[in-house]
Design a protein around this motif. Structure first.
Motif, PDB file in Angstrom:
ATOM      1  N   UNK A  36      30.237 -14.614  70.543  1.00  0.00           N
ATOM      2  CA  UNK A  36      30.877 -14.806  71.852  1.00  0.00           C
ATOM      3  C   UNK A  36      30.456 -16.135  72.465  1.00  0.00           C
ATOM      4  N   UNK A  39      32.170 -19.084  70.886  1.00  0.00           N
ATOM      5  CA  UNK A  39      33.553 -19.204  71.349  1.00  0.00           C
ATOM      6  C   UNK A  39      33.617 -19.804  72.752  1.00  0.00           C
ATOM      7  N   UNK A  40      32.797 -19.260  73.680  1.00  0.00           N
ATOM      8  CA  UNK A  40      32.815 -19.768  75.058  1.00  0.00           C
ATOM      9  C   UNK A  40      32.330 -21.216  75.099  1.00  0.00           C
ATOM     10  N   UNK A  43      34.903 -23.830  74.095  1.00  0.00           N
ATOM     11  CA  UNK A  43      35.923 -24.078  75.116  1.00  0.00           C
ATOM     12  C   UNK A  43      35.314 -24.794  76.319  1.00  0.00           C
ATOM     13  N   UNK A  53      39.944 -25.636  67.594  1.00  0.00           N
ATOM     14  CA  UNK A  53      39.457 -24.649  68.564  1.00  0.00           C
ATOM     15  C   UNK A  53      40.155 -23.306  68.360  1.00  0.00           C
ATOM     16  N   UNK A  54      41.477 -23.344  68.166  1.00  0.00           N
ATOM     17  CA  UNK A  54      42.229 -22.100  67.982  1.00  0.00           C
ATOM     18  C   UNK A  54      41.716 -21.347  66.760  1.00  0.00           C
ATOM     19  N   UNK A  57      38.132 -19.990  67.426  1.00  0.00           N
ATOM     20  CA  UNK A  57      38.129 -18.833  68.337  1.00  0.00           C
ATOM     21  C   UNK A  57      38.610 -17.573  67.631  1.00  0.00           C
ATOM     22  N   UNK A  58      39.689 -17.709  66.858  1.00  0.00           N
ATOM     23  CA  UNK A  58      40.229 -16.527  66.187  1.00  0.00           C
ATOM     24  C   UNK A  58      39.251 -16.010  65.132  1.00  0.00           C
TER      25      UNK A  58
END
Lengths: 108, 208
Positions: A36, A39-40, A43, A53-54, A57-58
């Protein structure tokens, strides 16, 4: 089926032999927090290439879901073939809906 | 077939009381089928959201709207509550009813905190950002998806609270244990859905 062993008749002391400790669940929790945070952070830091980034994140999300469904919902344990089929069936239809909607929107 | 009878004293319960009876095992299996159906439900809502996420109709966009610290706090609350419901089930497997009840109470409390945070978030959007249900296709899709998840959290809180009451009245038996086990599965599933929501709705909304 009769070979299934329950320690019920042997009193409470024998209950411990199949008891799993909290350690592995805390490990899953720590991994979830780390995924987590990655991911945060990706961004929040900004300046990361959008496509990268996409994907990042996925991947973080899918990894975390695998961990939690495998360990916390016990899908990795034996005797879970039908639950796995149910969930994969659900995910397959859900994925079809998502691909359909994106294709529909992006085609114009 | 080994048949376990409902026993009041926790010490006499089998190791996994939720799977001790055929009814209990059926309940767990059927709940997996339900969760498969729930995946389809949320899949269609995600599909709608992904299709409409850029249709802002001159209202606020995802990038302008979302504040990551709030989302991170909500994420952490739900993640910890998922862990505490694991602890609840482990206590149930040890036959420790008081510990089980306490972990369920912690889980419900964390769920309530999450819900309060979400209601606060929505109220800020509606009152200060002029981002209502009918502002744009993006806003409708956002409120439907995230609101549906919030409704699931609210239902989970209600459900687990009722089970805590039932645990106090009836104790831990092969009848109550499957109910508690299944509610924990539901709670994990809610957290799994939230992982996709914070990724797809909030973080990807920030990326663009």
């Amino acid at each position: 089926m009769a070979t299934e062993q329950h320690p019920a008749s042997n009193g409470p002391v024998k209950h411990r032999h199949r008891q799993e400790g909290p350690q592995r669940h805390i490990v899953v929790f720590v991994f979830s927090v780390v995924l987590t945070l990655i991911a945060f952070a990706a961004v929040a830091a900004g300046g990361v290439n959008a496509t990268f980034a996409v994907i990042l994140l996925l991947v973080m999300a899918v990894l975390q879901v695998f961990l939690q469904m495998g360990f916390w919902m016990h899908l990795k344990d034996k005797g879970h073939l039908l639950p796995i089929i149910f969930m994969l069936g659900g995910f397959f239809i859900a994925g079809t809906c998502i691909v359909m909607a994106l294709y529909w929107v992006w085609w114009d | 077939m080994t048949t376990a009878h409902a026993e009041g004293a926790a010490g006499n319960l089998p190791h996994e009381p939720e799977k001790a009876t055929l009814e209990g095992r059926n309940k767990v299996l059927a709940f997996w089928l339900f969760l498969g159906g729930e995946s389809v439900l949320f899949g269609t809502l995600f599909a709608t959201f992904l299709a409409l996420r850029n249709q802002t109709n001159e209202g606020p966009s995802a990038n302008e709207l979302f504040h990551l610290p709030l989302v991170a706090a909500a994420t952490f609350l739900l993640l910890v509550s998922s862990l505490t419901s694991v602890f609840a089930i482990q206590a149930m497997h040890r036959g420790k009813v008081a510990v089980l009840r306490n972990w369920l109470l912690v889980t419900v409390f964390l769920g309530l905190c999450f819900l309060v945070l979400e209601i606060y978030e929505f109220s800020v959007y509606v009152r200060h950002e002029e981002f209502g249900m009918t502002t744009s296709a993006f806003s409708s899709a956002f409120y439907t998806l995230v609101g549906f998840h919030g409704a699931h959290v609210a239902f989970g809180i209600l459900w687990i609270s009722v089970l805590i009451g039932q645990l106090a009245r009836k104790g831990l038996t092969v009848v109550t244990a499957p109910k508690i086990y299944v509610s924990a599965m539901y709670w994990h599933f809610i957290d799994v859905v939230w992982v996709f929501i914070f990724t797809v709705v909030y973080l990807l909304g920030k990326v663009g």
